[in-house]
Design a protein around this motif. Structure first.
Motif, PDB file in Angstrom:
ATOM      1  N   ARG A  45      -1.589  56.015  47.610  1.00 47.26           N
ATOM      2  CA  ARG A  45      -2.330  55.396  46.516  1.00 47.26           C
ATOM      3  C   ARG A  45      -1.878  55.949  45.177  1.00 47.26           C
ATOM      4  O   ARG A  45      -1.691  55.200  44.214  1.00 47.26           O
ATOM      5  N   ALA A 277       2.530  41.616  45.817  1.00 48.79           N
ATOM      6  CA  ALA A 277       1.331  42.324  45.364  1.00 48.79           C
ATOM      7  C   ALA A 277       0.210  42.143  46.377  1.00 48.79           C
ATOM      8  O   ALA A 277      -0.511  43.086  46.727  1.00 48.79           O
ATOM      9  N   ARG A 278       0.075  40.935  46.864  1.00 50.74           N
ATOM     10  CA  ARG A 278      -0.967  40.652  47.832  1.00 50.74           C
ATOM     11  C   ARG A 278      -0.749  41.443  49.122  1.00 50.74           C
ATOM     12  O   ARG A 278      -1.674  42.042  49.667  1.00 50.74           O
ATOM     13  N   VAL A 281      -1.565  45.168  48.358  1.00 51.89           N
ATOM     14  CA  VAL A 281      -3.003  45.464  48.259  1.00 51.89           C
ATOM     15  C   VAL A 281      -3.639  45.408  49.643  1.00 51.89           C
ATOM     16  O   VAL A 281      -4.388  46.315  50.046  1.00 51.89           O
ATOM     17  N   ILE A 284      -2.524  48.442  51.743  1.00 53.34           N
ATOM     18  CA  ILE A 284      -3.179  49.707  51.400  1.00 53.34           C
ATOM     19  C   ILE A 284      -4.616  49.712  51.925  1.00 53.34           C
ATOM     20  O   ILE A 284      -5.082  50.702  52.496  1.00 53.34           O
TER      21      ILE A 284
ATOM     22  N   ILE B 293     -11.535  42.279  56.221  1.00 55.02           N
ATOM     23  CA  ILE B 293     -10.517  42.041  55.189  1.00 55.02           C
ATOM     24  C   ILE B 293     -10.093  40.583  55.194  1.00 55.02           C
ATOM     25  O   ILE B 293      -9.946  39.964  54.144  1.00 55.02           O
ATOM     26  N   SER B 297      -9.651  37.189  52.231  1.00 61.61           N
ATOM     27  CA  SER B 297      -8.553  36.269  51.922  1.00 61.61           C
ATOM     28  C   SER B 297      -9.101  34.872  51.708  1.00 61.61           C
ATOM     29  O   SER B 297      -8.679  34.151  50.806  1.00 61.61           O
ATOM     30  N   LEU B 302      -8.659  38.375  47.080  1.00 57.80           N
ATOM     31  CA  LEU B 302      -7.356  39.016  47.226  1.00 57.80           C
ATOM     32  C   LEU B 302      -6.316  38.372  46.319  1.00 57.80           C
ATOM     33  O   LEU B 302      -5.616  39.087  45.589  1.00 57.80           O
ATOM     34  N   PRO B 303      -6.177  37.040  46.317  1.00 58.34           N
ATOM     35  CA  PRO B 303      -5.218  36.429  45.382  1.00 58.34           C
ATOM     36  C   PRO B 303      -5.512  36.805  43.920  1.00 58.34           C
ATOM     37  O   PRO B 303      -4.590  37.083  43.162  1.00 58.34           O
ATOM     38  N   ALA B 306      -4.411  40.312  43.416  1.00 58.31           N
ATOM     39  CA  ALA B 306      -2.941  40.371  43.436  1.00 58.31           C
ATOM     40  C   ALA B 306      -2.378  39.898  42.102  1.00 58.31           C
ATOM     41  O   ALA B 306      -1.427  40.476  41.569  1.00 58.31           O
ATOM     42  N   VAL B 309      -2.587  42.563  39.682  1.00 55.59           N
ATOM     43  CA  VAL B 309      -1.552  43.576  39.950  1.00 55.59           C
ATOM     44  C   VAL B 309      -0.221  43.115  39.364  1.00 55.59           C
ATOM     45  O   VAL B 309       0.484  43.890  38.706  1.00 55.59           O
ATOM     46  N   ASP B 315      -3.629  48.693  39.174  1.00 54.20           N
ATOM     47  CA  ASP B 315      -2.592  49.177  40.074  1.00 54.20           C
ATOM     48  C   ASP B 315      -2.992  48.824  41.512  1.00 54.20           C
ATOM     49  O   ASP B 315      -4.151  48.562  41.799  1.00 54.20           O
ATOM     50  N   PRO B 316      -2.005  48.788  42.414  1.00 53.61           N
ATOM     51  CA  PRO B 316      -2.280  48.281  43.770  1.00 53.61           C
ATOM     52  C   PRO B 316      -3.375  49.065  44.498  1.00 53.61           C
ATOM     53  O   PRO B 316      -4.154  48.485  45.255  1.00 53.61           O
ATOM     54  N   SER B 317      -3.434  50.369  44.257  1.00 52.87           N
ATOM     55  CA  SER B 317      -4.449  51.176  44.934  1.00 52.87           C
ATOM     56  C   SER B 317      -5.839  50.836  44.431  1.00 52.87           C
ATOM     57  O   SER B 317      -6.788  50.738  45.212  1.00 52.87           O
ATOM     58  N   ALA B 319      -6.709  48.018  43.258  1.00 53.79           N
ATOM     59  CA  ALA B 319      -7.027  46.705  43.824  1.00 53.79           C
ATOM     60  C   ALA B 319      -7.492  46.848  45.272  1.00 53.79           C
ATOM     61  O   ALA B 319      -8.451  46.197  45.696  1.00 53.79           O
ATOM     62  N   ALA B 320      -6.816  47.731  46.024  1.00 52.72           N
ATOM     63  CA  ALA B 320      -7.215  47.964  47.415  1.00 52.72           C
ATOM     64  C   ALA B 320      -8.628  48.533  47.464  1.00 52.72           C
ATOM     65  O   ALA B 320      -9.429  48.165  48.337  1.00 52.72           O
ATOM     66  N   ASP B 321      -8.946  49.405  46.523  1.00 55.88           N
ATOM     67  CA  ASP B 321     -10.300  49.968  46.478  1.00 55.88           C
ATOM     68  C   ASP B 321     -11.340  48.871  46.240  1.00 55.88           C
ATOM     69  O   ASP B 321     -12.420  48.900  46.828  1.00 55.88           O
ATOM     70  N   VAL B 323     -11.014  45.787  47.135  1.00 55.32           N
ATOM     71  CA  VAL B 323     -11.109  45.076  48.416  1.00 55.32           C
ATOM     72  C   VAL B 323     -12.041  45.820  49.354  1.00 55.32           C
ATOM     73  O   VAL B 323     -12.953  45.231  49.956  1.00 55.32           O
ATOM     74  N   LEU B 324     -11.850  47.119  49.468  1.00 57.13           N
ATOM     75  CA  LEU B 324     -12.648  47.922  50.391  1.00 57.13           C
ATOM     76  C   LEU B 324     -14.119  47.953  49.963  1.00 57.13           C
ATOM     77  O   LEU B 324     -15.017  47.908  50.806  1.00 57.13           O
TER      78      LEU B 324
END
Lengths: 329, 329
Positions: A45, A277-278, A281, A284, B293, B297, B302-303, B306, B309, B315-317, B319-321, B323-324
């Motif tokens: 990350r 990017a998708r 993400v 991760i 997850i 989608s 997610l799009p 992304a 991003v 930043d990708p991380s 964005a992942a956070d 998502v989570l």
């Protein structure tokens, strides 16, 4: 190569990679691979966040095809042609190598050795590390590393069969599918699920018997195929090459550039970056969740639960619930 | 084929499958595939619980090798030989077919058509459905379905490259790696990561030029290889076949049975079932997490993330956070 680095080290490594140090690029990709294989999510990350500002410029070309069609040779010839044009090149050879022995084989590197001392070329083989989704996790990050290192073009070479490989190819801006005469019939090619993903076909070893038949068969299959990607108006060209002698490689570079131009003209140049990017993400996020499960494997809970499933004491769903409860707890 | 079934339907389907209905077996595997592709986790869990009491008897043989070595032909010949011995046989052809078009191709089925009307044979092609880990999730469950349907032996045919395929092979009790003369050099074979996983080698098309060279190369590579699986005392035999004419197939059946006997003699016959149970439990747990997850989608989160991003806003991380956080919320 050590696979952990402190925060200060990470910033140093990224700075060194940006100034063109192959060693720094190599170490960063190792970090990404190890994180993708299940360890070091926190570091992954941090790396993603550190790299992101320096990326978004590289163009990603995926090359795929069955073993034996000459992917490594074609990749190497493409590197030569792109270097002659003074473009900085990254090569990511995604190897479905053994989950048992790990690591990449010497083969690719030998074939690539002519570029080994060129400071304008970064070459890296990635192994799948035998971890579900490891490749899908590591690849977008490795692309970021090469992008940050200043690559104009990144060539991603994969074997054109298998789910993970198709996912990797889906991260490219332009996907090249390689075929060779006599490598198996059309059904085999379709089986590998590669026809629909091609933006460009290469019939390599075009001096061999059957090359024209392969070209015709491709054109016939394309006329039957409804294409999902690339839209209706981009028709994938078929380029004939003899990569081992460098023949047709300039034409291939030309076709790659035409596809790039077409994407730009049609306002579609952001599609590749968006897909990457998708994927990144999602990877991760999935990796974070999976790490919690992976931790369990180390704790022998999973083997014990599996044993009880084999003995019929527990059904698989109940065992999965126990796994999930342990993760939540 | 409808891909949902109520609880009562499920019990009926399992009963019908146990009484040997190919249609019921087919529908159950469809359910499993659809669940593995992201939908119907609840149903997958119920199915696993319903099937578990009726399973644990079938022996799983994995067959793998590059496209063109004759896997389908060999599988078909093995079915003939096993049927002559009055064994009930299941065939699971795991196809790395397109994530775009989905579904399995006709090719395999045509080759298998001679067994299509034999009530002692269940044949099923599985597609990867383009979903990360879909295969790994669906395969242990599909094996359970065939096991519950009374199969003595289940042949799982995969293409021997790609991470998911290797994971599938790891679910077998005995793994057969097929090669053919002139299909590529030893380095290519090693690349596919198949040497270490073989309990048994088949050199098919053994009447062709180069067959003996392939056998020798195999034996040479084995002498260099340190084996992780199978232990030090099982040395994988090399069987020569011409599957298209049925030659060597009885020898192959004999070698398979010897490996089975060896496992039993050494108290290792539970290793395969353990690996399958573990894969199954892990797959159900991972699928449950992943479904959360996957739901995203569908929701366009997610799009959108992304896109941010790509624009460098996130930043990708981070964005992942997001998502989570959405999953947890």
């Amino acid at each position: 190569v050590s696979s952990s680095a402190g925060t200060a080290d990470l910033a140093d490594l990224v700075a060194a990679a940006r100034s063109g140090s192959p060693r720094a690029v190599g170490r960063l990709i190792s970090l990404v691979e190890d994180a993708g294989a299940g360890g070091g999510q926190a570091q992954l990350r941090e790396l993603a966040a550190t790299l992101a500002p320096y990326t978004g410029r590289a163009r990603v070309v995926g090359l795929t095809g069955s073993p034996g069609v000459g992917k490594s040779t074609t990749t190497s010839a493409l590197v030569t042609a792109l270097r002659a044009d003074d473009r900085r090149v990254g090569v990511l050879a995604v190897d479905p190598s053994s989950p048992f022995s790990g690591g990449a084989l010497l083969g690719d590197r030998v074939r690539m050795s002519e570029h080994a001392t060129d400071p304008g070329v970064f070459i890296r083989s990635m192994a799948t590390r035998g971890h579900l989704g490891g490749l899908a996790t590591a690849t977008p990050q490795a692309l970021r590393v090469l992008d940050a290192a200043g690559c104009d073009v990144i060539l991603v070479e994969t074997v054109g069969v298998g789910q993970s490989e198709v996912e990797v190819v889906a991260m490219a801006d332009t996907t090249v599918v390689l075929l060779a005469p006599g490598m198996g019939d059309g059904v085999q090619a379709a089986k590998a699920g590669i026809l629909e993903i091609a933006d460009l076909f290469v019939v390599n070893k075009a001096d061999r018997d059957g090359a024209e038949a392969t070209v015709r068969e491709l054109q016939h299959m394309m006329s039957l195929e409804r294409r999902e990607r690339g839209g209706p108006s981009w028709r994938p060209p078929v380029v004939r090459t003899v990569a081992a002698r460098g023949e047709g490689v300039d034409e291939l570079v030309g076709a790659l550039d035409r596809h790039r131009d077409w994407l730009v003209e049609h306002g579609r140049e952001r599609e590749g970056p968006r897909r990457r990017a998708r994927a990144e993400v999602e990877a991760i996020a999935v990796a974070s969740l999976r790490e919690r499960i992976g931790d369990l494997s180390g704790h022998a809970s999973l083997p014990r639960l599996a044993e009880r499933v084999v003995d019929g004491e527990l059904d698989p769903s109940a065992a999965a619930d126990e796994v999930l409860a342990e993760i939540a707890g």
